[in-house]
Design a protein around this motif. Structure first.
Motif, short mmCIF file in Angstrom:
data_model
loop_
_atom_site.label_atom_id
_atom_site.label_comp_id
_atom_site.label_asym_id
_atom_site.label_seq_id
_atom_site.Cartn_x
_atom_site.Cartn_y
_atom_site.Cartn_z
N ALA A 12 0.67 -1.12 -0.16
CA ALA A 12 -0.11 0.37 0.13
C ALA A 12 1.00 1.05 0.00
O ALA A 12 2.22 1.38 0.38
N PRO A 13 0.21 2.53 -0.34
CA PRO A 13 1.01 3.48 -0.54
C PRO A 13 1.52 3.89 0.46
O PRO A 13 0.76 4.06 1.17
N THR A 14 2.69 4.57 1.03
CA THR A 14 2.82 5.28 2.26
C THR A 14 2.16 6.36 2.44
O THR A 14 1.51 6.56 4.01
N ALA A 15 1.75 7.55 1.62
CA ALA A 15 1.34 8.03 1.28
C ALA A 15 -0.09 9.02 0.53
O ALA A 15 1.27 9.06 -0.50
N SER A 16 -1.17 9.67 0.54
CA SER A 16 -1.55 10.05 -0.73
C SER A 16 -1.14 11.20 -1.35
O SER A 16 -0.46 12.42 -0.54
N THR A 17 -1.54 11.67 -2.78
CA THR A 17 -1.17 12.73 -3.10
C THR A 17 -1.55 13.60 -2.44
O THR A 17 -0.63 14.88 -2.10
N ARG A 18 -3.13 13.10 -1.43
CA ARG A 18 -3.49 15.05 -0.93
C ARG A 18 -2.15 14.92 0.38
O ARG A 18 -2.03 16.22 0.23
N ARG A 19 -1.59 14.02 0.79
CA ARG A 19 -1.20 13.85 1.80
C ARG A 19 0.23 14.40 2.11
O ARG A 19 0.66 15.16 2.84
N ASP A 75 -6.49 16.87 -4.13
CA ASP A 75 -5.32 16.62 -3.91
C ASP A 75 -4.71 17.99 -3.83
O ASP A 75 -3.18 17.39 -3.77
#
Length: 345
Positions: A12-19, A75
């Protein structure tokens, strides 16, 4: 028993684009605070105006492209683009400068290429470069820093200067503005003055230009936090600052009467903002480890060349845009060796 499965690579990605965008905005806070301290609340007005226009422009373009505007706006990329442009503008830039630059950055620099992830050039720097070429006088009208001025403008004074082009107590707007240390240096050297004569002036502090040294230290602190969080790769800022520092040191040692110290370059203008927040844009920068070093070093070298011999006092925006264009070629020739191919061990 039921197992949750997902396609490879199963991570799973560690952080989203928004974060990530939010963290970068948070990292800008020390630099923005330093600008607020040194140049007054005009930076807050620029930020509010640029962010509002960026969100409106992003929403309108997404609707024209038949995309979901709510998902596109969530985002935070438009907010970050607006923030990077706003802090690059003079704190008393006319309101229409901020509006035009933000519209150009979001509509032309980003959305017309397909939106986030498809733009070949850093949108904020596209907007800034267009403004600098089109309106050079307005783009160089900075306030004197608090370190130099007897008193800074209040919020109402800054609003009147930005919206109504009026100075406090009926004074003219032109009386508020002054050249930056980089601009002063270029002008005075052109008049035949030596570095000792120039740096003895009121604009120059212990490390670099008064006011600007604190702004750069603020963005340096935020950039180091980004590195610690693993949000940016170290190679680009390291290459940028090493190349700029090495070139400025070499020329300073050869001709100290003509070239400023390395600290003046490293803590002047948009150096730290460029090294940690602009050049590291993951969409437009080089992506291979060796390529990032080359990419950053070439940007730093171009910044020194433009500052020393070009027609503009600072060269961060132009250097970044030129290397955005070269990033795919740099990546092509610096691709890491793939395991299992000939020559691998």
């Amino acid at each position: 028993m039921r197992f949750n499965t997902a396609p490879a690579p199963h991570l799973a990605p560690t952080a989203s684009t928004r974060r990530i965008m939010q963290w970068v905005l948070l990292a800008m806070a020390p630099g923005v605070a330093a600008q607020l301290w040194q140049f007054g609340p005009g930076v807050l007005i620029n930020l509010a105006l640029a962010i509002a226009i960026a969100l409106l422009a992003e929403s309108a373009m997404l609707r024209l492209r038949a995309r979901h505007s709510r998902a596109g706006l969530s985002d935070w990329s438009a907010v970050l683009t607006a923030a990077l442009l706003a802090v690059s503008l003079p704190p008393i830039a006319p309101w229409w400068i901020t509006v035009f630059g933000t519209l150009f950055a979001v509509v032309i620099g980003k959305q017309l290429y397909g939106g986030l992830g498809y733009n070949p050039f850093n949108p904020a720097m596209v907007g800034y470069a267009v403004l600098l070429i089109s309106f050079p006088k307005a783009m160089t009208a900075w306030l004197p820093p608090t370190d130099l001025a007897a008193a800074s403008l209040g919020l109402l004074d800054a609003w009147n200067a930005i919206v109504h082009r009026a100075g406090p107590d009926g004074s003219s707007f032109d009386a508020l503005a002054m050249a930056t240390p980089l601009d002063t240096l270029k002008t005075q050297l052109g008049l035949g003055r030596t570095m000792d004569e120039i740096q003895s002036g009121a604009l120059f502090g212990a490390l670099a230009g008064k006011g600007w040294q604190w702004v750069n230290l603020g963005y340096l602190a935020g950039g180091l936090w980004l590195l610690r969080r693993g949000l940016i790769a170290w190679q680009i800022p390291a290459g940028f600052l090493a190349a700029l520092g090495a070139l400025s040191l070499g020329f300073f040692l050869l001709e100290p009467e003509t070239y400023p110290t390395p600290l003046f370059h490293l803590l002047g203008g948009a150096t730290m903002l460029g090294a940690f927040f602009i050049a590291t844009d993951p969409v437009t920068a080089s992506t291979t480890p060796k390529g990032r070093l080359i990419y950053g070093a070439l940007i730093g070298s171009l910044v020194f060349v433009i500052r020393s011999w070009g027609g503009y006092p600072d060269g961060v925006a132009f250097a970044v845009l030129l290397l955005n264009l070269a990033a795919p070629t740099i990546d092509h020739y610096t691709r890491p060796r793939v395991y299992g191919h000939p020559g691998c061990t």
